[in-house]
Design a protein around this motif. Structure first.
Motif, mmCIF file in Angstrom:
data_model
loop_
_atom_site.group_PDB
_atom_site.id
_atom_site.type_symbol
_atom_site.label_atom_id
_atom_site.label_comp_id
_atom_site.label_asym_id
_atom_site.label_seq_id
_atom_site.Cartn_x
_atom_site.Cartn_y
_atom_site.Cartn_z
ATOM 1 N N ASP A 38 0.792 -0.943 -0.180
ATOM 2 C CA ASP A 38 0.213 0.043 0.199
ATOM 3 C C ASP A 38 0.537 1.362 -0.049
ATOM 4 O OD1 ASP A 38 -2.783 0.576 -0.053
ATOM 5 O OD2 ASP A 38 -2.684 1.492 2.014
ATOM 6 N N TRP A 39 2.148 1.434 -0.567
ATOM 7 C CA TRP A 39 2.731 2.456 -0.722
ATOM 8 C C TRP A 39 2.138 3.522 -1.916
ATOM 9 C CZ3 TRP A 39 3.489 4.842 -5.655
ATOM 10 C CH2 TRP A 39 3.007 3.902 -6.544
ATOM 11 N N SER A 40 2.614 4.994 -0.693
ATOM 12 C CA SER A 40 1.624 6.139 -1.627
ATOM 13 C C SER A 40 3.081 7.356 -1.956
ATOM 14 C CB SER A 40 1.534 6.534 -0.683
ATOM 15 O OG SER A 40 2.363 7.460 0.734
ATOM 16 N N CYS A 41 2.619 8.054 -2.682
ATOM 17 C CA CYS A 41 4.086 8.837 -2.816
ATOM 18 C C CYS A 41 4.989 9.537 -2.051
ATOM 19 C CB CYS A 41 2.895 10.272 -3.989
ATOM 20 S SG CYS A 41 3.935 10.742 -4.853
ATOM 21 N N CYS A 42 6.404 10.405 -3.290
ATOM 22 C CA CYS A 42 7.011 10.672 -1.816
ATOM 23 C C CYS A 42 7.135 11.969 -1.272
ATOM 24 C CB CYS A 42 8.550 9.774 -2.541
ATOM 25 S SG CYS A 42 8.883 10.857 -4.275
ATOM 26 N N GLY A 43 5.786 12.414 -2.553
ATOM 27 C CA GLY A 43 5.651 13.927 -2.144
ATOM 28 C C GLY A 43 6.977 14.668 -4.065
ATOM 29 N N ALA A 44 8.049 13.942 -4.410
ATOM 30 C CA ALA A 44 8.617 14.514 -5.335
ATOM 31 C C ALA A 44 8.978 15.722 -5.013
ATOM 32 C CB ALA A 44 7.764 14.670 -6.331
ATOM 33 N N SER A 45 9.218 17.190 -5.821
ATOM 34 C CA SER A 45 9.690 18.259 -5.211
ATOM 35 C C SER A 45 9.407 19.316 -5.385
ATOM 36 C CB SER A 45 10.503 18.739 -7.083
ATOM 37 O OG SER A 45 9.458 18.081 -7.886
ATOM 38 N N ALA A 46 7.460 19.001 -5.340
ATOM 39 C CA ALA A 46 6.576 19.761 -4.865
ATOM 40 C C ALA A 46 6.094 19.286 -3.115
ATOM 41 C CB ALA A 46 5.018 19.002 -5.504
ATOM 42 N N ALA A 47 6.469 18.413 -2.686
ATOM 43 C CA ALA A 47 6.529 18.739 -1.536
ATOM 44 C C ALA A 47 7.763 19.712 -0.653
ATOM 45 C CB ALA A 47 6.818 16.682 -0.804
ATOM 46 N N HIS A 48 9.342 18.752 -1.345
ATOM 47 C CA HIS A 48 10.199 19.312 -1.015
ATOM 48 C C HIS A 48 10.298 20.853 -0.914
ATOM 49 C CE1 HIS A 48 13.003 20.189 -3.805
ATOM 50 N NE2 HIS A 48 13.219 18.630 -4.092
ATOM 51 N N ASN A 49 9.447 21.537 -2.202
ATOM 52 C CA ASN A 49 10.031 22.879 -2.813
ATOM 53 C C ASN A 49 8.494 23.791 -1.870
ATOM 54 O OD1 ASN A 49 10.826 24.472 -5.238
ATOM 55 N ND2 ASN A 49 10.378 21.777 -5.248
ATOM 56 N N THR A 50 7.686 22.744 -1.103
ATOM 57 C CA THR A 50 6.862 24.056 -0.752
ATOM 58 C C THR A 50 6.290 23.695 1.459
ATOM 59 O OG1 THR A 50 4.858 22.100 -0.689
ATOM 60 C CG2 THR A 50 4.897 24.274 -2.362
ATOM 61 N N MET A 74 14.206 -1.256 -2.994
ATOM 62 C CA MET A 74 14.761 -1.144 -4.649
ATOM 63 C C MET A 74 13.834 -0.056 -4.694
ATOM 64 S SD MET A 74 16.547 -3.375 -7.054
ATOM 65 C CE MET A 74 15.657 -3.400 -8.631
ATOM 66 N N VAL A 75 14.952 1.358 -5.193
ATOM 67 C CA VAL A 75 13.949 2.422 -5.505
ATOM 68 C C VAL A 75 14.756 2.571 -6.722
ATOM 69 C CG1 VAL A 75 13.260 4.938 -4.983
ATOM 70 C CG2 VAL A 75 13.473 3.427 -3.136
ATOM 71 N N PRO A 76 13.553 2.252 -7.906
ATOM 72 C CA PRO A 76 14.751 2.831 -9.110
ATOM 73 C C PRO A 76 14.155 4.218 -10.134
ATOM 74 C CG PRO A 76 12.613 0.531 -9.918
ATOM 75 C CD PRO A 76 12.476 1.622 -8.227
ATOM 76 N N CYS A 77 12.818 4.868 -9.680
ATOM 77 C CA CYS A 77 13.207 6.344 -9.609
ATOM 78 C C CYS A 77 13.753 6.974 -8.955
ATOM 79 C CB CYS A 77 11.861 6.920 -9.600
ATOM 80 S SG CYS A 77 11.389 8.290 -10.168
ATOM 81 N N ALA A 78 14.973 7.959 -10.153
ATOM 82 C CA ALA A 78 16.104 8.640 -9.562
ATOM 83 C C ALA A 78 15.283 9.448 -7.630
ATOM 84 C CB ALA A 78 17.298 9.389 -10.520
ATOM 85 N N ALA A 79 14.673 10.184 -8.860
ATOM 86 C CA ALA A 79 13.545 11.049 -7.901
ATOM 87 C C ALA A 79 13.123 10.859 -6.773
ATOM 88 C CB ALA A 79 12.339 11.814 -8.673
ATOM 89 N N CYS A 80 12.685 9.665 -6.862
ATOM 90 C CA CYS A 80 12.318 8.739 -5.740
ATOM 91 C C CYS A 80 13.053 8.764 -4.876
ATOM 92 C CB CYS A 80 11.520 7.844 -5.820
ATOM 93 S SG CYS A 80 9.863 7.803 -7.515
ATOM 94 N N PHE A 81 14.299 8.179 -5.465
ATOM 95 C CA PHE A 81 15.246 7.353 -4.315
ATOM 96 C C PHE A 81 16.400 9.131 -3.855
ATOM 97 C CE2 PHE A 81 19.486 7.287 -4.813
ATOM 98 C CZ PHE A 81 20.388 6.095 -4.100
ATOM 99 N N ARG A 83 14.362 12.017 -2.551
ATOM 100 C CA ARG A 83 14.040 11.462 -1.422
ATOM 101 C C ARG A 83 13.359 10.480 -0.769
ATOM 102 N NH1 ARG A 83 14.082 16.301 -1.736
ATOM 103 N NH2 ARG A 83 12.771 16.784 0.611
ATOM 104 N N PHE A 84 13.921 9.784 -0.538
ATOM 105 C CA PHE A 84 13.695 8.645 0.293
ATOM 106 C C PHE A 84 15.332 8.515 0.964
ATOM 107 C CE2 PHE A 84 10.775 4.514 -0.534
ATOM 108 C CZ PHE A 84 10.096 5.605 -1.203
#
Ligand code: SF4
Ligand code: SF4
Ligand code: SF4
Ligand code: SF4
Lengths: 282, 175
Positions: A38-50, A74-81, A83-84
């Motif tokens: 049941d994972w959820s979004c990492c927030g990407a740049s939208a979260a840390h920008n705000t 293991m986190v394949p997306c560089a953007a998620c990686f 943020r983790f």
């Protein structure tokens, strides 16, 4: 080996080619993936920008869920990686923050599992020689430049890769597949991904510069490990500057002769099939 | 009273901005410096001078891509990327109009998507962004081809435990 797997939002949509090829390659290399419950979004740049706390709490929710299985994640997306790793970094460095975040999540963060990108897992756990030994269709004639982008490696004290200014893991992997990897100086330059929609003109300029660099290096394609880089590099360069872009896992799939390796090539926004046909690789 | 410099340093919670000796390596490597109203190191100088209004209403803070090149190369480990996050958040909390309004609207659309389903649905997010920004015409040529290629899921993906997501947003709310 067995790892927890965090696909992230892109790998279920825009970046589905990465998800499918990642799963196929993992199967072939005996890496068992268990998707985080049941994972959820990492927030990407939208979260840390705000909102800083939100940008830590969103990845932390997933890290805590993964901790139940006590395996590397293991986190394949560089953007998620990124943020983790950022969340891990700040949670370990700042006790007050950790208490606030645990309060918001109603759960404890242990910090005991390693966050890893598939480039690191394949390079270090499987190894270049073992990968080369499995190649049945060498990528002869393919001249990729490898593009790591910014978020996989920076900041170095957080992402913890060696050679963050001139990384070579992707280059070595592509070499093991029989490709004629070209050297260039834009490996870790930013493509402008986070402003792709809201400030497109700037991003077109940045992507054109990258593609010009790739052409100057004598490349006929680009290899990436990030769905954001992929979307940006396929959509944003000016029409005369475009060239095929592959996920590194797609090229591993082809070279290993995996059953459905060709399927993901059909949905690219810049069609890579003519190049592969011309080189008789598909 | 707390100076602007002290306020920013406290929020960065790391190397203080006074460590900067203005060598400008950060600005030289920044991929968007030429588009910014003030270069990254100029922003540090302005913070040191207490020019809060100018800094928080500048385009610079919204054009920063968070590519982390500056912190990677700074000889003094001044975390400019984190500083930019701090400045953006301060501008939002003070209710200032963002100089690059669409950048902020895009972030807001993205976060609404998470709030709604726990995961981001590219199509819904795009519609939401277009409504907010009034920018209806960009990328109209790209969306149909993505549809045909099966890249845009029709049904929004969802996290089951939405209560936990709601909690995260509520408890991390700043104002
Ligand atoms: S960074 Fe992108 S892909 Fe990763 S979880 Fe967040 S929105 Fe989804
Ligand atoms: S999309 Fe661009 S900005 Fe994002 S990680 Fe990739 S290179 Fe960096
Ligand atoms: S690189 Fe570091 S020391 Fe040099 S100007 Fe930028 S912040 Fe200051
Ligand atoms: S993080 Fe921002 S300020 Fe730093 S180099 Fe990148 S775009 Fe420039």
């Amino acid at each position: 080996m067995k790892v927890s797997y965090y696909p992230g939002c892109s790998l279920h949509a825009m970046g589905k080619e990465y998800d499918l090829s990642m799963k196929a390659v993992s199967r072939a290399l005996d890496i068992e993936l268990k998707e985080i419950e049941d994972w959820s979004c990492c927030g990407a740049s939208a979260a840390h920008n705000t909102n800083f706390d939100l940008s830590i709490a969103l990845p932390a929710r997933n890290l805590i869920a993964a901790e139940k299985d006590a395996m590397d994640v293991m986190v394949p997306c560089a953007a998620c990686f990124n943020r983790f790793k950022m969340a891990e970094h700040h949670l370990k460095a700042d006790k007050d923050l950790k208490a606030r975040i645990e309060g918001a999540l109603g759960a404890k963060y242990q910090g005991g599992i390693a966050i890893r990108n598939p480039i690191d897992v394949i390079y270090n756990e499987i190894g270049i020689d073992a990968l080369a030994a499995k190649v049945v269709k060498p990528m002869t004639g393919l001249k990729p430049v490898s593009y790591y982008g910014c978020l996989l490696l920076r900041p170095p004290n957080v992402c913890q890769f060696e050679n963050y200014e001139n990384p070579f893991m992707l280059d070595k992997m592509m070499g093991a597949l029989g490709a004629d990897v070209k050297n260039w100086s834009y490996k870790t330059d930013c493509c402008g991904g986070s402003l792709s929609v809201s400030k497109t003109a700037i991003v077109v300029e940045m992507c054109d510069k990258l593609m010009a660099g790739a052409k100057e290096a004598g490349a006929n394609c680009v290899v990436t490990a990030c769905p954001m880089c992929m979307a940006n590099l396929e959509m944003r360069p000016s029409p005369n500057m475009k060239m095929p872009v592959f996920y590194f896992t797609e090229l591993i799939s082809l070279a290993l002769g995996l059953p459905d390796a060709k399927d993901t090539l059909k949905s690219h926004l810049t069609d890579p099939q003519p190049l592969l046909n011309q080189l008789r690789l598909i | 009273m707390e100076t602007f410099l002290e306020e920013v340093n406290k929020k960065i919670h790391g190397v203080p901005l006074q460590a900067c000796y203005h060598c400008r390596k950060c600005s030289a490597g920044c991929p968007v410096a030429s588009h910014m109203e003030y270069n990254p190191n100029k922003i540090i100088k302005m913070i040191q001078n207490g020019q809060k209004d100018k800094v928080l209403s500048s385009s610079t803070i919204w054009l920063c891509l968070s590519c982390e090149t500056c912190i990677t190369r700074c000889p003094n480990e001044v975390d400019i990327a984190r500083m930019m996050d701090v400045l953006r958040q301060m501008a939002i909390e003070e209710g200032r109009a963002a100089k690059e309004a669409n950048v902020l609207k895009f972030h807001e659309a993205f976060l609404s998507s998470i709030k709604f389903g726990g995961r981001v649905h590219e199509m819904l997010m795009t519609v939401h962004y277009k409504l907010k920004s009034g920018d209806f015409f960009s990328d109209v040529d790209i969306a149909p081809s993505m549809f045909l290629k099966g890249k845009l899921a029709l049904l929004p993906p969802r996290t089951k435990d939405m209560k936990s997501i709601k909690n995260i947003f509520e408890k991390t709310k700043t104002k």
